[in-house]
Design a protein around this motif. Structure first.
Motif, mmCIF file in Angstrom:
data_model
loop_
_atom_site.group_PDB
_atom_site.id
_atom_site.type_symbol
_atom_site.label_atom_id
_atom_site.label_comp_id
_atom_site.label_asym_id
_atom_site.label_seq_id
_atom_site.Cartn_x
_atom_site.Cartn_y
_atom_site.Cartn_z
ATOM 1 N N LEU A 51 -16.747 -3.914 -9.451
ATOM 2 C CA LEU A 51 -16.266 -4.014 -8.909
ATOM 3 C C LEU A 51 -15.412 -3.067 -8.144
ATOM 4 O O LEU A 51 -15.544 -1.588 -8.460
ATOM 5 C CB LEU A 51 -14.639 -4.672 -9.427
ATOM 6 N N SER A 52 -15.698 -3.081 -6.778
ATOM 7 C CA SER A 52 -15.183 -2.039 -5.943
ATOM 8 C C SER A 52 -13.174 -1.685 -5.567
ATOM 9 O O SER A 52 -12.756 -2.755 -6.387
ATOM 10 C CB SER A 52 -15.444 -2.819 -4.113
ATOM 11 N N ASP A 53 -13.589 -0.308 -5.253
ATOM 12 C CA ASP A 53 -12.106 0.289 -5.711
ATOM 13 C C ASP A 53 -11.944 0.623 -4.550
ATOM 14 O O ASP A 53 -12.497 1.447 -3.854
ATOM 15 C CB ASP A 53 -12.305 0.860 -6.844
ATOM 16 N N PRO A 54 -10.792 1.000 -3.904
ATOM 17 C CA PRO A 54 -10.116 1.549 -1.890
ATOM 18 C C PRO A 54 -10.644 3.369 -2.534
ATOM 19 O O PRO A 54 -10.670 3.788 -1.944
ATOM 20 C CB PRO A 54 -9.252 0.588 -2.042
ATOM 21 N N TYR A 55 -10.585 3.264 -4.406
ATOM 22 C CA TYR A 55 -10.584 4.964 -4.232
ATOM 23 C C TYR A 55 -11.463 5.035 -5.002
ATOM 24 O O TYR A 55 -11.732 6.573 -5.074
ATOM 25 C CB TYR A 55 -9.261 5.158 -5.139
ATOM 26 N N GLY A 56 -12.742 4.633 -5.190
ATOM 27 C CA GLY A 56 -13.934 4.675 -5.943
ATOM 28 C C GLY A 56 -14.239 5.725 -4.974
ATOM 29 O O GLY A 56 -15.418 6.436 -5.554
ATOM 30 N N ASP A 57 -15.230 6.237 -3.719
ATOM 31 C CA ASP A 57 -15.616 7.174 -2.733
ATOM 32 C C ASP A 57 -14.776 8.500 -2.989
ATOM 33 O O ASP A 57 -15.567 9.259 -3.331
ATOM 34 C CB ASP A 57 -15.468 6.280 -1.600
ATOM 35 N N ARG A 58 -13.511 8.203 -3.332
ATOM 36 C CA ARG A 58 -12.551 9.312 -3.338
ATOM 37 C C ARG A 58 -12.922 10.328 -4.584
ATOM 38 O O ARG A 58 -13.489 11.496 -5.022
ATOM 39 C CB ARG A 58 -11.559 9.263 -3.039
ATOM 40 N N TYR A 59 -12.710 9.734 -5.790
ATOM 41 C CA TYR A 59 -13.148 10.013 -7.047
ATOM 42 C C TYR A 59 -14.331 9.837 -6.967
ATOM 43 O O TYR A 59 -14.681 11.528 -7.673
ATOM 44 C CB TYR A 59 -12.658 8.664 -8.089
#
Length: 248
Positions: A51-59
């Protein structure tokens, strides 16, 4: 449940599903994570949705491509063990951002599952009169077997069993189905135990809106944490602790 994109890992590529269409892209933005031996777990029998998360790319930007592959393979395998021991009508998914964040959907509700892995630390006893809220498991471990009913919280059930290779684990859970609505942060079945030099916690949480408890039995949760495949994953984490990144 977040309704954004989903990510499925296959080698060095990821499929981002947006609006029903899959767009494949390589993991090229992984950053320069710590060095590792590159050992990646074998793939799960099926691909579980992430499931996508708005902070996924940053992590993910903090991890190297190798660590991303290791991490995603690990989480797919954890989802596989969860699904193996839960009813077929239960759907397991993974949160994109954090290492130990999973989701279980049952009867139209989504429940959060948290996996926490840590190393056993040397105990630092608090000053006299100060409550030590989280016992250090190196000297004061959680009891691996169920405490007697009169020694645990009211309406708290427990099942326990030995771990393969030694040790034991106890799973605590709400013992009654007619309890009032659970409060925010209230847990369903929960296992916190020591395995070799790791502290392991696996907990399912109440539904955040209805506050309903997850429809998971203590025996089902006990089967998850006693599964040799689950403990092999703990061993993999012990050998590759850098894949943890951000926990829950």
């Amino acid at each position: 449940m977040r309704r954004g994109g989903r990510v499925a890992v296959a080698g060095l590529v990821a499929a981002v599903v947006v609006g029903g269409a899959a767009v494949w892209r390589p993991w090229e933005s992984g950053g320069s994570g710590p060095a590792d031996d590159g050992a990646v777990l074998a793939a799960a029998d099926r691909v579980y949705p992430v499931l996508s998360d708005p902070y996924g790319d940053r992590y993910n930007a903090k991890l190297s491509p190798t660590l991303i592959r290791q991490r995603e393979a690990f989480r797919q395998r954890v989802a596989e063990v969860l699904q193996r021991h839960l009813p077929p009508t239960t759907a397991v998914a993974i949160s994109e951002a954090t290492f130990g964040d999973y989701r279980i959907t049952a009867d139209g509700r989504e429940y959060r599952v948290g996996l926490n892995l840590d190393t056993v630390r040397v105990a630092k006893h608090p000053p006299k009169g100060v409550v030590h809220l989280v016992p250090d498991m190196s000297v004061d471990p959680y009891t691996p077997w169920c405490r007697p009913p009169d020694k645990r919280e009211k309406d708290l059930g427990c099942v326990d069993g030995p771990l393969p290779g030694g040790g034991a684990v106890a799973v605590y859970f709400p013992a009654r189905t007619d309890l009032p609505a659970a409060g925010v942060g209230t847990t369903g079945p929960s296992a916190v135990f020591r395995y070799r030099d790791a502290q392991v916690g696996l907990t399912a949480f109440a539904h955040p809106e209805s506050r309903a408890l997850p429809p998971i039995t203590g025996d089902q949760w006990l089967a998850v944490v006693r599964d040799p495949s689950f403990l092999e994953l703990v061993d993999y984490w012990r050998a590759h602790p850098t894949i943890k990144g951000h926990g829950w």
